[in-house]
Scaffold this motif. Sequence first.
Motif, mmCIF file in Angstrom:
data_model
loop_
_atom_site.group_PDB
_atom_site.id
_atom_site.type_symbol
_atom_site.label_atom_id
_atom_site.label_comp_id
_atom_site.label_asym_id
_atom_site.label_seq_id
_atom_site.Cartn_x
_atom_site.Cartn_y
_atom_site.Cartn_z
ATOM 1 N N TRP A 273 0.834 -1.207 0.000
ATOM 2 C CA TRP A 273 0.000 0.000 0.000
ATOM 3 C C TRP A 273 0.869 1.258 0.000
ATOM 4 C CZ3 TRP A 273 -0.839 3.752 3.934
ATOM 5 C CH2 TRP A 273 -1.898 4.654 3.680
ATOM 6 N N LEU A 274 2.002 1.218 0.693
ATOM 7 C CA LEU A 274 2.914 2.366 0.701
ATOM 8 C C LEU A 274 3.585 2.554 -0.650
ATOM 9 C CD1 LEU A 274 4.652 1.976 4.194
ATOM 10 C CD2 LEU A 274 2.883 3.630 3.553
ATOM 11 N N TRP A 275 4.105 1.442 -1.222
ATOM 12 C CA TRP A 275 4.811 1.521 -2.517
ATOM 13 C C TRP A 275 4.801 0.131 -3.133
ATOM 14 C CZ3 TRP A 275 10.548 0.735 -3.577
ATOM 15 C CH2 TRP A 275 10.841 1.070 -4.912
ATOM 16 N N ASP A 276 4.332 0.048 -4.362
ATOM 17 C CA ASP A 276 4.218 -1.262 -5.002
ATOM 18 C C ASP A 276 5.556 -1.827 -5.450
ATOM 19 O OD1 ASP A 276 4.745 0.516 -6.991
ATOM 20 O OD2 ASP A 276 2.999 0.034 -8.241
ATOM 21 N N GLY A 277 6.641 -1.098 -5.248
ATOM 22 C CA GLY A 277 7.948 -1.616 -5.620
ATOM 23 C C GLY A 277 8.626 -2.405 -4.517
ATOM 24 N N PHE A 278 8.041 -2.405 -3.292
ATOM 25 C CA PHE A 278 8.654 -3.150 -2.190
ATOM 26 C C PHE A 278 8.739 -4.662 -2.455
ATOM 27 C CE2 PHE A 278 7.785 0.485 0.818
ATOM 28 C CZ PHE A 278 9.123 0.697 1.103
ATOM 29 N N PRO A 279 7.694 -5.310 -3.018
ATOM 30 C CA PRO A 279 7.824 -6.751 -3.283
ATOM 31 C C PRO A 279 8.949 -7.084 -4.264
ATOM 32 C CG PRO A 279 5.521 -6.117 -3.299
ATOM 33 C CD PRO A 279 6.312 -4.847 -3.251
ATOM 34 N N VAL A 280 9.115 -6.263 -5.302
ATOM 35 C CA VAL A 280 10.189 -6.519 -6.268
ATOM 36 C C VAL A 280 11.551 -6.344 -5.607
ATOM 37 C CG1 VAL A 280 11.172 -5.803 -8.475
ATOM 38 C CG2 VAL A 280 8.690 -5.770 -8.147
ATOM 39 N N LEU A 281 11.689 -5.264 -4.790
ATOM 40 C CA LEU A 281 12.952 -5.022 -4.105
ATOM 41 C C LEU A 281 13.243 -6.125 -3.092
ATOM 42 C CD1 LEU A 281 15.288 -3.066 -3.879
ATOM 43 C CD2 LEU A 281 13.980 -1.768 -2.183
ATOM 44 N N LEU A 286 16.445 -11.044 -1.592
ATOM 45 C CA LEU A 286 16.503 -12.449 -1.197
ATOM 46 C C LEU A 286 17.231 -13.305 -2.225
ATOM 47 C CD1 LEU A 286 12.907 -12.987 0.250
ATOM 48 C CD2 LEU A 286 15.030 -12.727 1.516
ATOM 49 N N GLU A 287 17.079 -12.988 -3.506
ATOM 50 C CA GLU A 287 17.645 -13.842 -4.548
ATOM 51 C C GLU A 287 19.079 -13.489 -4.913
ATOM 52 O OE1 GLU A 287 15.091 -13.740 -7.908
ATOM 53 O OE2 GLU A 287 13.604 -15.118 -7.028
ATOM 54 N N VAL A 288 19.486 -12.233 -4.739
ATOM 55 C CA VAL A 288 20.827 -11.832 -5.182
ATOM 56 C C VAL A 288 21.789 -11.676 -4.000
ATOM 57 C CG1 VAL A 288 22.161 -10.163 -6.530
ATOM 58 C CG2 VAL A 288 19.841 -10.776 -7.247
ATOM 59 N N PRO A 289 21.689 -10.637 -3.177
ATOM 60 C CA PRO A 289 22.674 -10.511 -2.087
ATOM 61 C C PRO A 289 22.580 -11.628 -1.057
ATOM 62 C CG PRO A 289 21.513 -8.430 -2.470
ATOM 63 C CD PRO A 289 20.772 -9.479 -3.196
ATOM 64 N N ASN A 290 21.338 -11.980 -0.695
ATOM 65 C CA ASN A 290 21.177 -13.013 0.323
ATOM 66 C C ASN A 290 21.673 -14.368 -0.173
ATOM 67 O OD1 ASN A 290 19.860 -13.942 2.957
ATOM 68 N ND2 ASN A 290 18.828 -15.228 1.458
ATOM 69 N N SER A 291 21.366 -14.714 -1.428
ATOM 70 C CA SER A 291 21.831 -15.996 -1.975
ATOM 71 C C SER A 291 23.345 -16.041 -2.065
ATOM 72 C CB SER A 291 21.218 -16.234 -3.354
ATOM 73 O OG SER A 291 19.817 -16.330 -3.264
ATOM 74 N N ALA A 292 23.952 -14.912 -2.471
ATOM 75 C CA ALA A 292 25.409 -14.879 -2.563
ATOM 76 C C ALA A 292 26.049 -15.078 -1.190
ATOM 77 C CB ALA A 292 25.850 -13.550 -3.173
#
Length: 327
Positions: A273-281, A286-292
């Motif tokens: 509701w605040l910003w629809d870009g939060f799920p993409v971010l 989770l997939e890039v920095p966290n996986s590395a």
Amino acid sequence: MINKKLLIKFFTFLGGIYFFLEFYLPEKFLGLELSLYNDPISLSLRIIGAMALGLGLINILMIHVPRVIFLKKNMVNSFGLLLGLGLMLCVSIADWWSQESYIKPANHFAMLSEYSAKLATLNPEEQLSGFALLQASYQKVPLVINSNQPQTIAIENLDTQLKVAKVELEVFLQETKPKDQLYFETLATKLNVFSGVYRQLLTLEYQEFFIYQFNLLIYEGLFVALGSAMFALLGFYVASAAYRAFRIRSFESGLMMLAAIIVMLGQIPFGVWLWDGFPVLRLWLLEVPNSAAFRGIALGAGVASLIMALRMWLSLETDYTQEDSSQ
């Protein structure tokens, strides 16, 4: 006199070198096929594991029984441990023994199914004599249905299926046509279906007995509930640790705090509701920095595990393999 520490080192190294060679060498090497020894060795390891469980039980008794007898410190906790251990052990063994005894007639028909499948591979004379023995064995085991148990819908349905299967089986047994391989294979299938339905019916009936209900009460009503309570209490410690970990004291801790906030906002509807870009971010974090980072940690843990395994293989890690300094 046999040096016990040297003997332990020898068998430890022998076990390690076997699994090392079995994993790295091809299936057949110099006429030797190590995979043929996997089943006996695995069975031996299971037996040793069972013996280790027995030794652990003896160790518990040696520690806590004297504490209760001589009224030492924390004897109440030891008494509760021994009481729970003894009660759970006795009830579990009684439940297993009663269930095996109750469904024993179904096992008889399962053995007749295996015997019928075996008859299909024999010659006609052996099939004829074996069929007479099968008929006699079938008639000696009557159906045992406990009519005193409450007749639920599941029990009534299985009872109907059992009666139908019994009629079909008896009609098939009374046929006078020649007993060939196809006949015995069909008979084995019918006996297998009959024993399966019979086992399900006996199992459902047994579940109404006191010993099963008491075992269920102790395990699911007490043991599982205590485990859930323990993990619920651990939740407070996790929250306290998270509070201390996310306190911003440096650039690194601030970066971790920012990443945690973005992940949480991307997970809940309020963040969308605040910003629809939060799920993409959140997904990118989770997939890039966290996986590395996770792969780096897993790689380090794998190298450490390899070094630890090598030290254990060479008997360099345990104290009981070290020689006494006084000798």
